[in-house]
Scaffold this motif. Structure first.
Motif, PDB file in Angstrom:
ATOM      1  N   ARG A  50      37.949  44.170  44.351  1.00 17.29           N
ATOM      2  CA  ARG A  50      36.568  43.701  44.493  1.00 17.29           C
ATOM      3  C   ARG A  50      35.741  44.625  45.388  1.00 17.29           C
ATOM      4  NH1 ARG A  50      38.881  37.861  45.975  1.00 17.29           N
ATOM      5  NH2 ARG A  50      40.364  39.286  46.901  1.00 17.29           N
ATOM      6  N   ASP A  71      40.901  46.411  48.027  1.00 13.08           N
ATOM      7  CA  ASP A  71      40.989  45.321  47.065  1.00 13.08           C
ATOM      8  C   ASP A  71      40.141  45.732  45.868  1.00 13.08           C
ATOM      9  OD1 ASP A  71      39.678  42.604  45.971  1.00 13.08           O
ATOM     10  OD2 ASP A  71      41.585  42.101  46.940  1.00 13.08           O
ATOM     11  N   PHE A  82      38.725  36.301  50.052  1.00 16.38           N
ATOM     12  CA  PHE A  82      37.325  36.716  50.190  1.00 16.38           C
ATOM     13  C   PHE A  82      36.648  35.904  51.294  1.00 16.38           C
ATOM     14  CE2 PHE A  82      32.914  37.374  49.318  1.00 16.38           C
ATOM     15  CZ  PHE A  82      32.843  38.651  48.789  1.00 16.38           C
ATOM     16  N   GLN A 106      36.944  35.036  41.952  1.00 16.03           N
ATOM     17  CA  GLN A 106      37.040  36.186  42.859  1.00 16.03           C
ATOM     18  C   GLN A 106      36.552  35.857  44.270  1.00 16.03           C
ATOM     19  OE1 GLN A 106      34.913  38.961  40.122  1.00 16.03           O
ATOM     20  NE2 GLN A 106      36.666  40.284  40.555  1.00 16.03           N
ATOM     21  N   VAL A 127      31.545  41.121  42.498  1.00 17.86           N
ATOM     22  CA  VAL A 127      32.364  40.073  41.887  1.00 17.86           C
ATOM     23  C   VAL A 127      31.663  39.586  40.624  1.00 17.86           C
ATOM     24  CG1 VAL A 127      33.510  39.335  44.017  1.00 17.86           C
ATOM     25  CG2 VAL A 127      31.358  38.276  43.371  1.00 17.86           C
ATOM     26  N   ASP A 140      37.652  33.808  46.406  1.00 16.91           N
ATOM     27  CA  ASP A 140      38.809  32.987  46.764  1.00 16.91           C
ATOM     28  C   ASP A 140      39.008  32.931  48.281  1.00 16.91           C
ATOM     29  OD1 ASP A 140      39.703  35.544  47.343  1.00 16.91           O
ATOM     30  OD2 ASP A 140      41.207  35.580  45.755  1.00 16.91           O
TER      31      ASP A 140
END
Length: 124
Positions: free
Chosen positions: A78, A76, A106, A101, A96, A103
């Motif tokens: 991130r 990902d 995560f 981010q 992040v 979300d």
């Protein structure tokens, strides 16, 4: 002589409000999983389950940096890098820069890491 008594407040002091808010949101995601304890060092704030540490985070001048210990590799944007930690675990370094981010995806990784902290990786 090096300090040994770092606190969460030490990590938050002087950081941008947005970065501190990201840290608090990260803590909310961990709290949603269940009980945990902190182990605070100069380099990071570690979140520990009943068996082991499973995540770490610290506010930076540009957002939030940290890691999650997961039983699988996650790719990902991130995730800066993921590398084997043990035969069963991979440490994922993340960064992040905004609340969006952190979300549901995560939050799912945080929940997976929390299970590692409870020793879930030892029973599979």
């Amino acid at each position: 002589m090096e300090r040994e008594d770092w606190t969460v407040e030490d990590h938050l002091r002087g950081k941008p409000a947005g970065s501190v808010a990201l840290y608090h949101r990260f803590v909310e995601l961990v709290e949603a999983c269940g009980p945990f304890t902190y182990a605070v060092a100069k380099t990071t704030i570690t979140f520990k389950g009943s068996r082991r540490g499973f995540a770490g985070a610290r506010p930076t001048t540009h957002g939030l940096a940290g890691y999650l210990d997961l039983e699988r590799m996650v790719e990902d944007p991130r995730i800066l890098r993921a590398s084997p930690y043990t035969k069963r675990l991979f440490v994922h370094q993340f960064r992040v820069g905004d609340r969006g981010q952190l979300d549901d995806a995560f939050a799912g990784w945080v929940a997976e890491a929390y299970e590692v902290g409870q020793g879930g990786h030892l029973t599979r």
